[in-house]
Design a protein around this motif. Sequence first.
Motif, short mmCIF file in Angstrom:
data_model
loop_
_atom_site.label_atom_id
_atom_site.label_comp_id
_atom_site.label_asym_id
_atom_site.label_seq_id
_atom_site.Cartn_x
_atom_site.Cartn_y
_atom_site.Cartn_z
N THR A 74 0.83 -1.21 0.00
CA THR A 74 0.00 0.00 0.00
C THR A 74 0.86 1.26 0.00
OG1 THR A 74 -1.78 -1.14 1.19
CG2 THR A 74 -1.78 1.26 1.26
N THR A 75 1.85 1.28 0.86
CA THR A 75 2.66 2.49 1.01
C THR A 75 3.51 2.75 -0.23
OG1 THR A 75 2.75 2.06 3.39
CG2 THR A 75 4.31 3.65 2.52
N MET A 76 4.15 1.70 -0.75
CA MET A 76 5.06 1.91 -1.87
C MET A 76 4.32 2.14 -3.19
SD MET A 76 7.96 2.19 -0.56
CE MET A 76 8.76 2.44 -2.14
N ARG A 77 3.18 1.48 -3.40
CA ARG A 77 2.45 1.77 -4.64
C ARG A 77 1.85 3.16 -4.59
NH1 ARG A 77 -2.92 3.11 -3.20
NH2 ARG A 77 -4.23 1.29 -2.85
N THR A 78 1.50 3.65 -3.40
CA THR A 78 1.01 5.02 -3.27
C THR A 78 2.12 6.01 -3.61
OG1 THR A 78 -0.57 4.35 -1.57
CG2 THR A 78 -0.06 6.69 -1.71
N GLY A 79 3.31 5.76 -3.09
CA GLY A 79 4.45 6.62 -3.41
C GLY A 79 4.81 6.57 -4.89
N ALA A 80 4.69 5.38 -5.49
CA ALA A 80 5.01 5.24 -6.91
C ALA A 80 4.03 6.02 -7.78
CB ALA A 80 5.01 3.76 -7.30
N VAL A 81 2.73 5.93 -7.45
CA VAL A 81 1.72 6.64 -8.25
C VAL A 81 1.86 8.15 -8.06
CG1 VAL A 81 -0.75 6.99 -8.59
CG2 VAL A 81 0.13 4.69 -8.26
N ALA A 82 2.13 8.60 -6.84
CA ALA A 82 2.35 10.03 -6.61
C ALA A 82 3.53 10.53 -7.43
CB ALA A 82 2.57 10.30 -5.13
N THR A 83 4.60 9.74 -7.48
CA THR A 83 5.76 10.10 -8.28
C THR A 83 5.42 10.14 -9.76
OG1 THR A 83 7.36 9.23 -6.68
CG2 THR A 83 8.08 9.35 -8.96
N LEU A 84 4.64 9.16 -10.22
CA LEU A 84 4.23 9.15 -11.63
C LEU A 84 3.40 10.38 -11.96
CD1 LEU A 84 4.25 7.61 -14.30
CD2 LEU A 84 2.20 6.41 -13.53
N ALA A 85 2.54 10.80 -11.03
CA ALA A 85 1.75 12.03 -11.24
C ALA A 85 2.67 13.24 -11.33
CB ALA A 85 0.75 12.20 -10.10
N ILE A 86 3.67 13.30 -10.47
CA ILE A 86 4.61 14.43 -10.50
C ILE A 86 5.34 14.46 -11.83
CG2 ILE A 86 6.75 15.33 -9.51
CD1 ILE A 86 5.78 14.17 -6.80
N ARG A 87 5.81 13.32 -12.28
CA ARG A 87 6.58 13.27 -13.52
C ARG A 87 5.70 13.52 -14.75
NH1 ARG A 87 11.12 8.69 -13.67
NH2 ARG A 87 11.62 10.00 -15.45
N THR A 88 4.40 13.22 -14.64
CA THR A 88 3.49 13.38 -15.77
C THR A 88 2.95 14.79 -15.87
OG1 THR A 88 2.81 11.06 -15.58
CG2 THR A 88 1.37 12.51 -16.84
N PHE A 89 2.63 15.42 -14.73
CA PHE A 89 1.87 16.67 -14.76
C PHE A 89 2.65 17.92 -14.36
CE2 PHE A 89 -1.67 13.56 -13.79
CZ PHE A 89 -2.19 13.57 -15.08
N SER A 90 3.83 17.78 -13.79
CA SER A 90 4.56 18.98 -13.37
C SER A 90 5.22 19.65 -14.57
CB SER A 90 5.62 18.62 -12.32
OG SER A 90 6.65 17.85 -12.90
N VAL A 91 5.52 20.94 -14.41
CA VAL A 91 6.29 21.66 -15.43
C VAL A 91 7.68 21.04 -15.55
CG1 VAL A 91 7.29 23.88 -16.06
CG2 VAL A 91 4.97 23.77 -15.12
N HIS A 92 8.22 20.64 -14.43
CA HIS A 92 9.40 19.78 -14.32
C HIS A 92 10.75 20.49 -14.46
CE1 HIS A 92 9.86 15.62 -13.37
NE2 HIS A 92 10.87 15.47 -14.21
N ASP A 93 10.84 21.58 -15.15
CA ASP A 93 12.12 22.28 -15.24
C ASP A 93 12.31 23.17 -14.01
OD1 ASP A 93 12.81 21.14 -17.67
OD2 ASP A 93 11.83 22.73 -18.82
N ASN A 94 13.38 22.90 -13.25
CA ASN A 94 13.71 23.71 -12.07
C ASN A 94 12.57 23.77 -11.07
OD1 ASN A 94 16.28 24.42 -13.21
ND2 ASN A 94 15.20 25.88 -14.53
N CYS A 95 11.91 22.64 -10.85
CA CYS A 95 10.79 22.59 -9.92
C CYS A 95 11.25 22.79 -8.48
CB CYS A 95 10.07 21.24 -10.00
SG CYS A 95 8.84 21.15 -11.30
N GLU A 96 10.44 23.50 -7.74
CA GLU A 96 10.59 23.58 -6.29
C GLU A 96 9.46 22.74 -5.68
OE1 GLU A 96 13.01 25.22 -4.61
OE2 GLU A 96 13.94 25.84 -6.50
N TYR A 97 9.80 21.84 -4.77
CA TYR A 97 8.83 20.91 -4.21
C TYR A 97 8.49 21.29 -2.77
CZ TYR A 97 10.44 17.91 -8.07
OH TYR A 97 10.78 17.42 -9.30
N GLY A 98 7.22 21.08 -2.41
CA GLY A 98 6.79 21.26 -1.03
C GLY A 98 6.05 20.02 -0.56
N PHE A 99 6.40 19.50 0.61
CA PHE A 99 5.77 18.30 1.15
C PHE A 99 5.13 18.60 2.51
CE2 PHE A 99 8.13 16.24 -2.11
CZ PHE A 99 7.57 14.98 -2.30
#
Length: 287
Positions: A74-99
């Motif tokens: 549960t924990t790792m597939r959730t982290g994997a999907v969140a990462t996939l969303a970040i890589r798919t939908f973020s602008v991605h160049d010089n991103c600043e992240y907040g958690f």
Amino acid sequence: MKKDAQLPPKISLHPQGSDFFNTMPCLLPPSYNLFSVKIVHRIAGATPSLGSDLLLYNSSTGDLLAMMDADWITTMRTGAVATLAIRTFSVHDNCEYGFLGLGNTCRATLLCLLESEPERMHNIRLLRYKVQAESLMERFKDYKNVSFSICESVEEIVSSSDVIVSCITNADELLCPDDSLFREGCLVVPVHTKGFQNCDLFFDKVFGDDTGHLHGFRYFDRFRKYAEFGEVLQGSIPGRESDKERILSYNIGLGLHDAVFAAKIYQSLEEGSHEITIERETSKFWI
């Protein structure tokens, strides 16, 4: 493979307060010949607060193949999907992240993000809560592709981040009610869905893992544009179309991911000789 699986929306029952038991069945496509059902629960005061178990069946014979501790899945597939969303939908160049929310789900997301982009430097702001930020920084001290800083408020995180990932498990109020603080082009990934309902009304696009999970949201009918994440991955629906779009990605959790993870683990055990230690996690942070 979502369209080829039988995947009803999860059933959520609430014994008290914000506690829940979710039941998540999935019949994988015929090539897998597998059915699984996972039970995941969150109980306030438990350590850890989230727990889950999974049953894996041969779908052609009905034989029970395995009963599995699904906490790691549960924990790792959730982290994997969140990462996939970040890589798919973020602008991605010089991103600043907040958690926000720095527990096991956050750690899993960071593991997936940092391991999937080893050459990219990740500047990550953490919302201070007790000593969790310091503990997380210690956990990732050996990673060379990340730098951390600590913020004192959600507003500071939101106003300074291009990608905002919230792993807070429960929020009774909006986390950042000031809409003006959300940067143009930002991506918000509310892993546990709470606290960003104001974004539903003014973000340019909303993506979800399953319409059945989201159609009951208060503002679902007022989303400006909505599509399922899988449609973007298949290429039938565009994802981000400009660096100015504000995007919200709701990934509530698919039993499909749990079933595939379980199938892969079961297959690896069948194919080799492995020694398995079965221990229920009792520590608060175990990723």
